[in-house]
Enzyme design. Structure first.
Site, PDB file in Angstrom:
ATOM      1  CG  ASP A 167      52.602  51.279  20.506  1.00  0.00           C
ATOM      2  OD1 ASP A 167      53.326  51.735  19.610  1.00  0.00           O
ATOM      3  OD2 ASP A 167      52.005  50.187  20.405  1.00  0.00           O
ATOM      4  CG  HIS A 171      51.732  48.337  17.144  1.00  0.00           C
ATOM      5  ND1 HIS A 171      52.477  49.210  17.890  1.00  0.00           N
ATOM      6  CD2 HIS A 171      52.611  47.745  16.287  1.00  0.00           C
ATOM      7  CE1 HIS A 171      53.736  49.157  17.511  1.00  0.00           C
ATOM      8  NE2 HIS A 171      53.846  48.275  16.538  1.00  0.00           N
TER       9      HIS A 171
HETATM   10  N1  LIG Z   1      54.089  45.042  17.873  1.00  0.00           N
HETATM   11  C1  LIG Z   1      55.217  45.714  17.975  1.00  0.00           C
HETATM   12  O1  LIG Z   1      55.334  46.643  18.793  1.00  0.00           O
HETATM   13  C2  LIG Z   1      56.400  45.407  17.090  1.00  0.00           C
HETATM   14  C3  LIG Z   1      57.636  46.004  17.358  1.00  0.00           C
HETATM   15  C4  LIG Z   1      58.731  45.714  16.538  1.00  0.00           C
HETATM   16  C5  LIG Z   1      58.585  44.844  15.475  1.00  0.00           C
HETATM   17  N2  LIG Z   1      57.375  44.271  15.235  1.00  0.00           N
HETATM   18  C6  LIG Z   1      57.200  43.304  14.132  1.00  0.00           C
HETATM   19  O2  LIG Z   1      57.786  42.056  14.497  1.00  0.00           O
HETATM   20  C7  LIG Z   1      58.075  41.303  13.325  1.00  0.00           C
HETATM   21  C8  LIG Z   1      59.467  40.718  13.404  1.00  0.00           C
HETATM   22  O3  LIG Z   1      60.443  41.743  13.376  1.00  0.00           O
HETATM   23  P1  LIG Z   1      62.009  41.410  13.268  1.00  0.00           P
HETATM   24  O4  LIG Z   1      62.688  42.717  13.312  1.00  0.00           O
HETATM   25  O5  LIG Z   1      62.395  40.352  14.232  1.00  0.00           O
HETATM   26  O6  LIG Z   1      62.055  40.830  11.770  1.00  0.00           O
HETATM   27  P2  LIG Z   1      63.196  39.915  11.115  1.00  0.00           P
HETATM   28  O7  LIG Z   1      62.980  39.966   9.652  1.00  0.00           O
HETATM   29  O8  LIG Z   1      64.539  40.239  11.672  1.00  0.00           O
HETATM   30  O9  LIG Z   1      62.805  38.465  11.638  1.00  0.00           O
HETATM   31  C9  LIG Z   1      61.631  37.830  11.286  1.00  0.00           C
HETATM   32  C10 LIG Z   1      61.889  36.344  11.372  1.00  0.00           C
HETATM   33  O10 LIG Z   1      60.641  35.677  11.181  1.00  0.00           O
HETATM   34  C11 LIG Z   1      60.892  34.531  10.410  1.00  0.00           C
HETATM   35  N3  LIG Z   1      59.653  34.057   9.791  1.00  0.00           N
HETATM   36  C12 LIG Z   1      59.038  34.510   8.687  1.00  0.00           C
HETATM   37  N4  LIG Z   1      57.931  33.792   8.441  1.00  0.00           N
HETATM   38  C13 LIG Z   1      57.839  32.879   9.426  1.00  0.00           C
HETATM   39  C14 LIG Z   1      56.913  31.842   9.711  1.00  0.00           C
HETATM   40  N5  LIG Z   1      55.869  31.584   8.925  1.00  0.00           N
HETATM   41  N6  LIG Z   1      57.128  31.096  10.833  1.00  0.00           N
HETATM   42  C15 LIG Z   1      58.180  31.321  11.613  1.00  0.00           C
HETATM   43  N7  LIG Z   1      59.106  32.279  11.385  1.00  0.00           N
HETATM   44  C16 LIG Z   1      58.926  33.049  10.305  1.00  0.00           C
HETATM   45  C17 LIG Z   1      61.961  34.960   9.390  1.00  0.00           C
HETATM   46  O11 LIG Z   1      62.657  33.853   8.844  1.00  0.00           O
HETATM   47  C18 LIG Z   1      62.844  35.830  10.267  1.00  0.00           C
HETATM   48  O12 LIG Z   1      63.884  35.083  10.877  1.00  0.00           O
HETATM   49  C19 LIG Z   1      57.844  42.278  12.168  1.00  0.00           C
HETATM   50  O13 LIG Z   1      56.571  42.046  11.599  1.00  0.00           O
HETATM   51  C20 LIG Z   1      57.899  43.635  12.824  1.00  0.00           C
HETATM   52  O14 LIG Z   1      57.209  44.613  12.105  1.00  0.00           O
HETATM   53  C21 LIG Z   1      56.296  44.523  16.017  1.00  0.00           C
HETATM   54  O1  LIG Z   2      57.135  50.377  13.326  1.00  0.00           O
HETATM   55  C1  LIG Z   2      57.413  49.246  12.928  1.00  0.00           C
HETATM   56  O2  LIG Z   2      57.206  48.855  11.784  1.00  0.00           O
HETATM   57  C2  LIG Z   2      58.049  48.280  13.914  1.00  0.00           C
HETATM   58  C3  LIG Z   2      57.332  48.256  15.196  1.00  0.00           C
HETATM   59  O3  LIG Z   2      55.962  48.020  15.043  1.00  0.00           O
HETATM   60  C4  LIG Z   2      57.571  49.484  16.039  1.00  0.00           C
HETATM   61  O4  LIG Z   2      56.602  50.067  16.525  1.00  0.00           O
HETATM   62  O5  LIG Z   2      58.748  49.847  16.242  1.00  0.00           O
END
Ligand SMILES: NC(=O)c1ccc[n+]([C@@H]2O[C@H](COP(=O)([O-])OP(=O)(O)OC[C@H]3O[C@@H](n4cnc5c(N)ncnc54)[C@H](O)[C@@H]3O)[C@@H](O)[C@H]2O)c1
Ligand SMILES: O=C(O)C[C@H](O)C(=O)O
Length: 329
Positions: A160, A188
């Site tokens: 952000d 967030h």
């Molecule tokens: N804070 C932020 O700014 C931000 C930004 C982008 C994404 N995210 C979040 O990050 C997370 C991951 O996103 P992504 O695009 O990589 O998702 P994705 O679905 O591509 O990958 C998630 C991975 O986590 C694994 N997983 C699920 N449960 C698990 C567990 N208990 N232990 C270990 N691994 C596990 C899955 O098998 C998968 O490979 C999501 O919750 C997304 O919303 C946060």
């Molecule tokens: O917005 C989402 O769900 C993914 C991530 O937290 C983001 O900010 O891009």
């Protein structure tokens, strides 16, 4: 290589963010160009094979700093001796969902992982929670780790922060390198508050330079706060490379410090500063030095900011109450 490798655990290693993150951790962007790392990858059993494929690619990069890779579906193994834990593994939201809608689906992941960190991590462990809803997941993990100092559990709002830098640079015809002291407050989520009242552009106050409260309220804040949804809409999948980049930035700054005359934004356990109830994991302006962070104190919070910070903090309190109701705290 004489230096002992730093153990870096990445959960969700086979996911989108994992794929964008691991190569940069292994090439030295997370901790520094002279710091060897050992990667510990945690995945669910069904995704271990995919993580092994990524590990093959990591091998094929022949990164001089990468001293080894362990892959497991057991959190107790993944966090054994870990110095830096990147908790990415969780379900991403899809179109039409808010991040808070993931509380029930994802919250359950973070309690056992917090316990495993409590029982097995190195004494100096630093934890970054990326999986959404990041602030409250970090709270769940922290509560499950009573032997680890609470301040080691952080949530990612650096994406952000970076988004806000870019939007402000575009609006003012400056570059992100000209901007300092921007702050993301709160959750967030769509209630987060990107604050430019203390920011500086080329040494001048950013809010005065912009001088357009309508743009601030109707364009800047919603664009930053809803950027994740806009990316899901456009890409059909949630942000991955920019999220991985922000995770690298978050930990790099925490370990190596903020530049003189600047600060960053991190989701951290509140000490009660700025009226944020103690214990909630909320985003604050922080400076980092010697591997620790401190909340920037003494900022004047005007009414425009106060209302928005309070709204986001209220949402954090509601999320905390919801996960308490689910037995996760
Ligand atoms: N804070 C932020 O700014 C931000 C930004 C982008 C994404 N995210 C979040 O990050 C997370 C991951 O996103 P992504 O695009 O990589 O998702 P994705 O679905 O591509 O990958 C998630 C991975 O986590 C694994 N997983 C699920 N449960 C698990 C567990 N208990 N232990 C270990 N691994 C596990 C899955 O098998 C998968 O490979 C999501 O919750 C997304 O919303 C946060
Ligand atoms: O917005 C989402 O769900 C993914 C991530 O937290 C983001 O900010 O891009």
């Amino acid at each position: 290589m004489t230096r002992t490798p730093v153990n870096v655990t990445v959960t969700g290693a086979a996911g989108q963010i994992g794929y964008a993150l691991l190569f940069r951790v292994a090439s030295g962007h997370l901790l520094g160009a002279d710091v060897p790392v050992r990667l510990r990858l945690l995945e669910i059993p069904q995704a271990v094979q995919a993580a092994e494929g990524t590990a093959m690619e990591l091998d094929d990069c022949a990164f001089p700093l990468l001293s080894g890779i362990d892959i497991t579906d057991d959190a107790n193994v993944a966090f054994d001796g870990t110095n830096v834990a990147l908790l990415v593994g969780a379900r991403p939201r899809t179109k039409g969902m808010e991040r808070g809608d993931l509380l029930e689906a994802n919250g359950g992941i973070f309690k056992p992982q917090g316990k495993a960190i409590n029982d097995h991590a190195a004494d100096d462990v630093k934890v970054l929670v990326v999986g959404n809803p990041a602030n409250t997941n970090a709270l769940i993990a922290q509560a499950a780790a009573p032997d680890v100092p609470a301040e080691r559990f952080t949530a990612m709002t650096r994406l952000d922060h970076n988004r806000a830098l870019s939007q402000l640079a575009k609006k003012t015809g400056s570059t992100v390198a000209d901007i300092r002291k921007l702050t993301i407050w709160g959750n967030h989520s769509a209630t987060q508050y990107p604050d430019i009242f203390h920011a500086e552009i080329g040494g001048k106050n950013a809010a005065e330079t912009v001088n357009d409260e309508k743009w601030l309220a109707d364009e800047f804040i919603p664009t930053v706060a809803k950027r994740g949804a806009a990316i899901i809409e456009a890409r059909g999948a949630s942000s991955a490379a920019s999220a991985a980049n922000a995770a690298i930035d978050h930990v790099h700054t925490w370990v190596n410090g903020t530049p003189e005359g600047d600060w960053t934004s991190m989701g951290i356990p509140s000490d009660g500063s700025y009226g944020v109830p103690e214990g909630l994991i909320s985003s604050f302006p922080v400076t980092c030095a010697n591997g620790s962070y401190e909340i920037v104190q003494g900022l004047d919070v005007n009414e425009f900011s106060r209302t928005r910070i309070d709204a986001s903090v209220r949402e954090l309190a509601e999320e905390r109450d919801a996960v308490r109701g689910l037995g996760l705290l």
